[in-house]
Design a protein around this motif. Structure first.
Motif, short mmCIF file in Angstrom:
data_model
loop_
_atom_site.label_atom_id
_atom_site.label_comp_id
_atom_site.label_asym_id
_atom_site.label_seq_id
_atom_site.Cartn_x
_atom_site.Cartn_y
_atom_site.Cartn_z
N PHE A 292 11.86 -12.09 5.64
CA PHE A 292 13.03 -11.50 5.08
C PHE A 292 13.62 -11.60 3.49
O PHE A 292 14.35 -11.00 3.10
CB PHE A 292 14.05 -11.49 6.38
CG PHE A 292 15.22 -10.77 6.25
CD1 PHE A 292 15.54 -9.20 6.41
CD2 PHE A 292 16.44 -11.64 5.92
CE1 PHE A 292 16.75 -8.72 6.35
CE2 PHE A 292 17.59 -10.28 5.40
CZ PHE A 292 17.52 -9.79 5.88
N MET B 88 11.63 -10.18 0.78
CA MET B 88 12.59 -9.24 0.52
C MET B 88 13.07 -8.71 -1.15
O MET B 88 12.01 -7.60 -1.91
CB MET B 88 13.20 -8.58 1.95
CG MET B 88 13.52 -6.97 1.17
SD MET B 88 14.67 -6.15 3.11
CE MET B 88 15.64 -7.25 2.63
N LEU C 168 9.99 -6.23 -3.80
CA LEU C 168 10.85 -5.14 -3.91
C LEU C 168 10.94 -5.34 -5.66
O LEU C 168 10.27 -3.94 -6.14
CB LEU C 168 12.10 -4.73 -3.42
CG LEU C 168 12.48 -4.88 -2.35
CD1 LEU C 168 14.03 -4.12 -2.19
CD2 LEU C 168 11.61 -2.91 -2.04
N TYR D 135 19.02 -13.85 8.51
CA TYR D 135 18.47 -14.08 9.71
C TYR D 135 18.36 -15.11 10.28
O TYR D 135 18.21 -14.29 11.54
CB TYR D 135 17.07 -13.17 8.62
CG TYR D 135 16.15 -13.80 9.64
CD1 TYR D 135 15.31 -12.02 10.03
CD2 TYR D 135 14.77 -14.01 10.79
CE1 TYR D 135 15.27 -11.48 10.46
CE2 TYR D 135 14.07 -13.82 11.71
CZ TYR D 135 13.52 -12.36 11.51
OH TYR D 135 13.10 -11.92 12.42
N THR E 5 20.58 -5.42 4.77
CA THR E 5 18.40 -4.54 4.39
C THR E 5 19.00 -3.54 3.71
O THR E 5 18.25 -3.68 2.83
CB THR E 5 17.86 -4.50 5.76
OG1 THR E 5 17.76 -5.50 6.16
CG2 THR E 5 16.66 -3.96 5.66
N ILE F 215 17.19 -2.30 0.24
CA ILE F 215 16.88 -1.18 0.24
C ILE F 215 17.06 0.05 -1.55
O ILE F 215 16.98 0.29 -2.02
CB ILE F 215 16.67 -0.54 0.87
CG1 ILE F 215 15.64 -1.70 2.15
CG2 ILE F 215 15.77 0.90 0.96
CD1 ILE F 215 15.49 -0.76 3.98
#
Length: 391
Positions: free
Chosen positions: A230, A233, A237, A327, A339, A343
Motif C-alpha cells: 500500500f 502505491m 504508479l 493502512y 486510495t 489513483i
C-alpha cells in the motif's frame, strides 16, 4: 488558558487561516484570476500569516528531535529543488501549512475543510451561473463543456471528488446517506455541465464502495507485506505512467481511454529529459493559435519531470511512510479515501495541490509522538487524532 483551550484556539486559528488560503487557491483558478492576480496574492499572504500564528500555540505537543531533524533536512532538499531551482513557490505554502498542522487532529481539520471547500466552490459556480463572473463554454469533438467560473471545465469535478474523499475519511461508516446523495447529485450536475468523465466515474465508483462498506464489514490484513504494498502505491504508479507514456504506441486503446494522456506524456518525456534537478515546464493551452496543445496531466509524471529524481524519491519515500501508517489503522474507509486520491493522481495533476488534496497534511504526523496527545486532557482528541497512526 489550559491545554484543552489552547488546543481549540490553535485549531480555530489554523482552520481560519487555511480557509483564507483556500479562497486564494480557488480564486487563482477562476476566470477573474488574471486582472486581480495581485489582489489574490494578498489573500494568500494573509492566510499564511494567520496559519503561522497558530504555529506558536503548540499545546504542549513535543516533537521527536531526531525525526524533526531528519524531516527538516529532507524538506530542505525538496525546497531547494522545487523552489530555488524550479521556482514553484507554492511549495513554500505547502511546507508552512503542513508544518503548522503539527499537534492538531487532521480528522478535525478535514471536518472543517470539506465544508469550507464546498462553500467556496459553490459560491464560484453560483456566481458563474448568475452571470457575475464569466462562464466560458467550449465546443469541440462533439462535446459542450462549461467552465462554471473557472479557467478549465474539470476543476469543479476534481474538487468534488476530493470533498467526497474527505467526507469518507471523517465519517466512515457513520457517513450520512443524505450527504452521499447530495454529493452524487452535484456530481451528475457537473457531468451534465462540464462533460468531465474521469472524476464523474470515480465519484460513482467510490460511492458504491462506500455503500458496500457501510452494509458489510471488511477486515484488513495487518501483514507487513500488505502495508508495504500500500505504501508503495505512488511509486508503482509513477513507474507505470513513465512506462506507459514511453511506450504509448503499444497501448493505443488505453491512450484513447485516457483522452490522449499517454501521447502527451510521451511528448513530455521527449521534450524534458529525466534528470536529478528537474526542468522548467512550459504548457500550451487549447486556445493557442501558435503551438499545439501540450500539458502533463499525470501528477506523478509532472512532478518527476518538473522537480527531478532526487525530489521525487524523497516525496515518494514520505508517501510510503505515511501510507503505511494509514493502512495500519485497519480502517477500510480511510484506506479507500486515500486510495482514490492516489489513483486520481495517475491521470490528473491535482495530487500535490494542497487545496485539492489536503491529505498532504499527513506528512506532519511523521514528527509527532502518540503520548503527547495525552497531555491535552481531552479523550476525544486522543481517540480521534493522528496519534494512533504512529503506533
Amino acid at each position: 488558558m489550559n491545554a484543552s483551550e489552547l488546543y481549540k484556539t490553535k485549531l480555530w486559528i489554523y482552520v481560519f487561516g487555511f480557509t483564507i488560503w483556500e479562497v486564494y487557491n480557488a480564486l487563482s483558478l477562476t476566470a477573474i484570476a488574471d486582472p486581480f492576480q495581485q489582489g489574490f496574492l494578498w489573500i494568500r499572504w494573509i492566510g499564511l500569516s494567520v496559519i503561522c500564528v497558530s504555529i506558536f500555540l503548540l499545546a504542549d505537543v513535543r516533537v521527536n528531535l531526531l525525526k524533526q531533524t531528519f524531516f527538516l533536512v529532507l524538506a530542505s532538499i525538496v525546497m531547494y529543488f522545487n523552489i530555488f531551482l524550479n521556482r514553484e513557490y507554492v511549495w513554500l505554502d505547502i511546507f508552512v501549512i503542513t508544518l503548522a498542522s503539527i499537534g492538531l487532529s487532521i480528522d478535525e481539520i478535514l471536518r472543517y475543510f470539506w465544508k469550507t471547500s464546498l462553500l467556496i466552490y459553490g459560491v464560484i459556480v453560483s456566481s458563474s451561473l448568475l452571470g457575475i463572473i464569466q462562464n466560458q463554454v467550449t465546443y469541440g469533438a462533439g462535446r459542450t463543456r462549461s467552465n462554471l467560473g473557472f479557467t478549465w471545465s474539470t476543476f469543479n469535478s476534481h474538487e468534488l471528488l476530493s470533498i467526497l474523499c474527505m467526507v469518507i475519511w471523517c465519517y466512515g461508516k457513520k457517513l450520512n446517506w443524505i450527504i452521499l446523495l447530495i454529493i452524487n447529485t452535484l456530481n451528475i450536475f457537473l457531468f451534465i455541465k462540464t462533460d468531465t468523465k474521469a472524476p464523474f466515474l470515480l465519484i460513482l465508483a467510490t460511492s458504491m464502495c462506500v455503500v458496500f462498506l457501510k452494509l458489510k464489514d471488511i477486515k484488513i490484513s495487518n501483514k507487513e507485506a500488505f502495508k508495504s504494498a500500500f505504501g508503495m502505491m505512488p511509486t508503482l504508479l509513477t513507474v507505470l505512467v513513465v512506462y506507459l507514456s514511453a511506450n504509448f504506441s503499444k497501448f493505443s486503446d488505453l491512450n484513447r481511454l485516457l483522452s490522449n494522456r499517454l501521447y502527451l506524456g510521451n511528448q513530455a518525456l521527449s521534450k524534458y529529459p529525466l534528470n536529478f534537478k528537474g526542468n522548467s515546464l512550459n504548457f500550451v493551452s487549447f486556445n493557442s493559435i501558435i503551438s499545439s496543445y501540450f500539458t502533463i496531466d499525470s501528477s506523478y509524471l509532472r512532478y518527476l519531470l518538473n522537480f527531478g529524481l532526487i525530489s521525487t524519491i524523497i516525496v515518494l519515500f514520505a508517501m510510503f511512510v505515511v501510507l503505511r501508517k494509514i493502512y495500519s489503522t485497519g480502517n477500510t474507509f480511510k484506506i479507500l479515501a486515500v486510495t482514490i486520491i492516489m489513483i486520481n493522481g495517475f491521470s490528473d495533476p491535482w495530487l500535490l495541490n494542497l487545496g485539492y488534496n489536503p491529505f498532504i497534511l499527513f506528512l506532519s504526523t511523521y514528527l509527532v509522538s502518540p503520548m503527547n496527545y495525552k497531555m491535552l486532557g481531552e479523550r476525544k482528541i486522543e481517540n480521534n487524532s493522528i496519534s494512533r497512526y504512529l503506533q
